[in-house]
Design a protein around this motif. Structure first.
Motif, short mmCIF file in Angstrom:
data_model
loop_
_atom_site.label_atom_id
_atom_site.label_comp_id
_atom_site.label_asym_id
_atom_site.label_seq_id
_atom_site.Cartn_x
_atom_site.Cartn_y
_atom_site.Cartn_z
N ALA A 8 56.86 36.81 -76.44
CA ALA A 8 57.65 37.23 -77.73
C ALA A 8 56.92 38.63 -78.42
N THR A 9 57.66 39.42 -78.54
CA THR A 9 56.91 40.73 -78.96
C THR A 9 58.04 41.51 -80.09
N ASP A 10 57.24 41.79 -81.17
CA ASP A 10 58.05 42.58 -82.28
C ASP A 10 57.94 44.15 -81.91
N LEU A 11 57.39 44.67 -80.79
CA LEU A 11 57.20 45.78 -80.31
C LEU A 11 56.28 46.78 -81.47
N THR A 12 55.53 45.90 -81.98
CA THR A 12 54.49 46.82 -82.82
C THR A 12 53.29 47.11 -81.91
N ALA A 13 52.33 48.17 -82.60
CA ALA A 13 51.37 48.57 -81.79
C ALA A 13 50.57 47.44 -81.25
N ARG A 14 50.43 46.19 -82.19
CA ARG A 14 49.28 45.41 -81.95
C ARG A 14 49.86 44.40 -80.78
N GLY A 15 51.18 44.63 -80.27
CA GLY A 15 51.66 43.79 -79.34
C GLY A 15 50.88 44.08 -78.00
N ASP A 16 50.22 45.09 -78.05
CA ASP A 16 49.56 45.18 -76.48
C ASP A 16 48.49 44.15 -76.07
N ARG A 17 48.06 43.38 -77.16
CA ARG A 17 46.87 42.39 -76.98
C ARG A 17 47.55 41.12 -76.31
N ASP A 32 55.39 34.29 -63.33
CA ASP A 32 55.95 35.48 -63.66
C ASP A 32 55.89 35.38 -65.28
N VAL A 33 56.22 36.52 -65.80
CA VAL A 33 56.19 36.55 -67.34
C VAL A 33 57.62 37.16 -67.87
N LYS A 34 58.25 36.57 -68.91
CA LYS A 34 59.50 36.81 -69.38
C LYS A 34 59.18 37.67 -70.81
N LEU A 35 59.39 39.05 -70.91
CA LEU A 35 59.50 39.52 -72.33
C LEU A 35 60.46 39.37 -73.09
N LEU A 36 60.31 38.77 -74.24
CA LEU A 36 61.35 38.68 -75.13
C LEU A 36 61.32 39.40 -76.48
N HIS A 37 62.26 40.34 -76.66
CA HIS A 37 62.42 40.97 -77.94
C HIS A 37 63.56 40.70 -78.52
N GLN A 79 64.29 31.49 -84.62
CA GLN A 79 65.18 30.88 -83.68
C GLN A 79 65.65 31.12 -82.38
N THR A 80 65.74 32.39 -82.34
CA THR A 80 65.87 32.91 -80.93
C THR A 80 64.89 32.70 -79.89
N ILE A 81 63.50 32.67 -80.45
CA ILE A 81 62.51 32.75 -79.56
C ILE A 81 62.21 31.30 -79.10
N ALA A 82 62.29 30.37 -79.86
CA ALA A 82 62.50 28.78 -79.51
C ALA A 82 63.56 28.43 -78.62
N ARG A 83 64.85 28.98 -79.00
CA ARG A 83 66.09 28.94 -78.09
C ARG A 83 65.66 29.26 -76.62
N ILE A 93 54.56 29.80 -74.89
CA ILE A 93 55.07 31.12 -75.74
C ILE A 93 53.75 31.79 -75.91
N VAL A 94 53.72 33.07 -75.75
CA VAL A 94 52.56 34.01 -76.00
C VAL A 94 53.29 34.85 -77.30
#
Length: 273
Positions: A8-17, A32-37, A79-83, A93-94
């Protein structure tokens, strides 16, 4: 069936870690990895088209993450991340920290609190660059069923890592009771509880063989951080009740401050029903 990771990412610069850690974990776990924004309905970008955002994310992904599945939705981020974690059958969840200040990492705050309380799986909060796999874990324990669940969850996620169980004790009314004998009695009682905890049938023999017990005198944060340093630990594991947020963590109200102040990544594990 291989495990599934949700980043789960907010697309900020520190999301690379956390992205790098999620990709690294996926290779270790052969999954596999699912990327959620999540586009927050209350944010300025609320009118953005999810399909366009998804394409922009795909273009900006580093080569090692080129194969991740991308999910973009609108709504309340926590809420969306949990769902989505539940709908996709994710096992972990990472996520990362919201921002960095001169005072240290500031976590996602109420978003992480909500996710930990509502998500059906553990939540890994990544702070450090993933220079190596998680080799050494420190698990804060109060000998409860919640602690047992946290240990087993961490052991399953990271089957090659050493697990250091850390319990902090203090002498009650230490301002009045300064006797060395009193401190000895309190420590011996903690050691007895540790022995019983290690013998709990809820641990498999394989997991029990990986456990290294530690009992330290002092405030829980002081004892935990010392254990992290002395064991060169990569990850701090905290168990929570999952009812009323961090105030109901098994290690007390210190869980939120440790999530924020820990020098390592933190795995939050909610006891399942």
């Amino acid at each position: 069936m291989p495990p599934s990771l949700l980043f789960a990412t907010d697309l900020t610069a520190r999301g690379d870690r956390p992205l790098d850690r999620a990709v690294s974990l996926a290779k270790e776990m052969h999954c596999d990895v699912k990327l959620l924004h999540v586009i927050d309905k209350k944010a300025a970008a609320a009118q953005a088209d999810p399909a366009e955002v998804s394409e922009k994310i795909r273009v900006d992904l580093p080569e090692q993450a080129a194969g991740v599945d991308i999910i973009v939705e609108k709504g309340s981020p926590p809420q969306t991340i949990a769902r989505i974690a539940e709908e996709t059958g994710s096992d972990l969840i990472v996520t990362g920290v919201a921002r960095h200040t001169s005072l240290g990492d500031v976590t996602l705050g109420t978003a992480v609190d909500y996710i930990v309380r509502r998500a059906p799986v553990p939540v890994l909060v990544v702070k450090k660059r993933p220079l190596r796999p998680y080799r050494t874990l420190v698990v804060a324990t109060d000998f409860s069923a919640y602690s047992l669940g946290a240990v087993n969850a961490a052991a399953a996620l990271f089957p090659e890592a050493e697990i250091h169980l850390v319990h902090a004790y203090a002498v009650p009314y230490s301002g009045w009771l300064k006797s060395d004998e009193v401190e000895k009695e309190v420590r011996e009682e903690a050691e007895e509880y540790m022995e019983k905890f290690l013998a709990d049938p809820g641990f498999s023999e394989e997991v029990r063989a990986r456990l290294h017990p530690h009992i330290g005198y002092g405030h829980i944060e002081e004892v935990i951080y010392r254990a992290l340093r002395e064991n060169d630990a990569d990850l701090l594991v905290l168990g929570t009740h999952g009812r009323s947020g961090f105030a109901q963590a098994t290690i007390g109200s210190n869980a939120q401050s440790m999530l924020t102040g820990s020098p390592t990544d933190v795995l939050m594990v909610r006891k399942q029903k």
